[in-house]
Write an enzyme that holds these catalytic residues in place. Sequence first.
Site, PDB file in Angstrom:
ATOM      1  N   ALA A  74       0.837  -1.202   0.000  1.00  0.00           N
ATOM      2  CA  ALA A  74       0.000   0.000   0.000  1.00  0.00           C
ATOM      3  C   ALA A  74       0.868   1.247   0.000  1.00  0.00           C
ATOM      4  CB  ALA A  74      -0.917   0.007   1.226  1.00  0.00           C
ATOM      5  N   ASP A  75       0.261   2.349  -0.422  1.00  0.00           N
ATOM      6  CA  ASP A  75       0.928   3.637  -0.358  1.00  0.00           C
ATOM      7  C   ASP A  75      -0.107   4.702  -0.038  1.00  0.00           C
ATOM      8  OD1 ASP A  75       3.643   4.893  -0.822  1.00  0.00           O
ATOM      9  OD2 ASP A  75       2.371   6.215  -2.005  1.00  0.00           O
ATOM     10  N   THR A  76       0.322   5.717   0.694  1.00  0.00           N
ATOM     11  CA  THR A  76      -0.573   6.811   1.087  1.00  0.00           C
ATOM     12  C   THR A  76      -0.002   8.127   0.577  1.00  0.00           C
ATOM     13  OG1 THR A  76      -1.162   5.603   3.101  1.00  0.00           O
ATOM     14  CG2 THR A  76      -1.709   7.954   3.021  1.00  0.00           C
TER      15      THR A  76
END
Length: 207
Positions: A74-76
């Site tokens: 995941a990445d934010t």
Amino acid sequence: MRPADGAELVLASASPRRADLVRQIRLIPDHTDPADIDETPHRHERPRAYALRMAEEKARSVAPRRPGCWVLAADTVVACGQRILPKAETAADARHCLALLSGRRHRVIGGVALLAPDGTLRTRTVETRVAVKRLDDEEVAAYLACGEWHGKAGGYAIQGLAAAYVSFVNGSYSNVVGLPLAETYALLAGVGFRHRDLRPGPVDGDG
């Protein structure tokens, strides 16, 4: 929580926040294997495309080390308009981010990627709208002094002191923390991961 095929699950992240979030829904990865990739945005890259690309690249970078496993990454991304805010590494970074966020709304975009043992990739993107109150000099100084901004996208962590400054959240709160849980669970459930085999365990409460 395990898929029907019995393969192991790898969380491709070094983030303690993501580890805490997956444990919150009793998803316990068999392995945690952080990705090491270049996170520099491409020229003119949009925030949503960047978040998704980062999640995909993290998953693909870890997969060769974990053959036969499912890999979750995941990445934010925190974005003001089409501007991608950095992960704050210095107080000057954090001050710059806070100046941009103060008194306005911004977007937090989460990219989630699930790479199957056979190489099939499934993805989700999630967007949350967040508003930060207008910050005065004392509030900015207090936040810089607390140190919570270090390594955080957009220079703040909503689960800490910054919660006092956030006046509005529209969408997934867990996405702002670091992983959109409902969407991540739906992605996993869609390929056979279920909670049915979980044994009862402690759940934090008010006492």
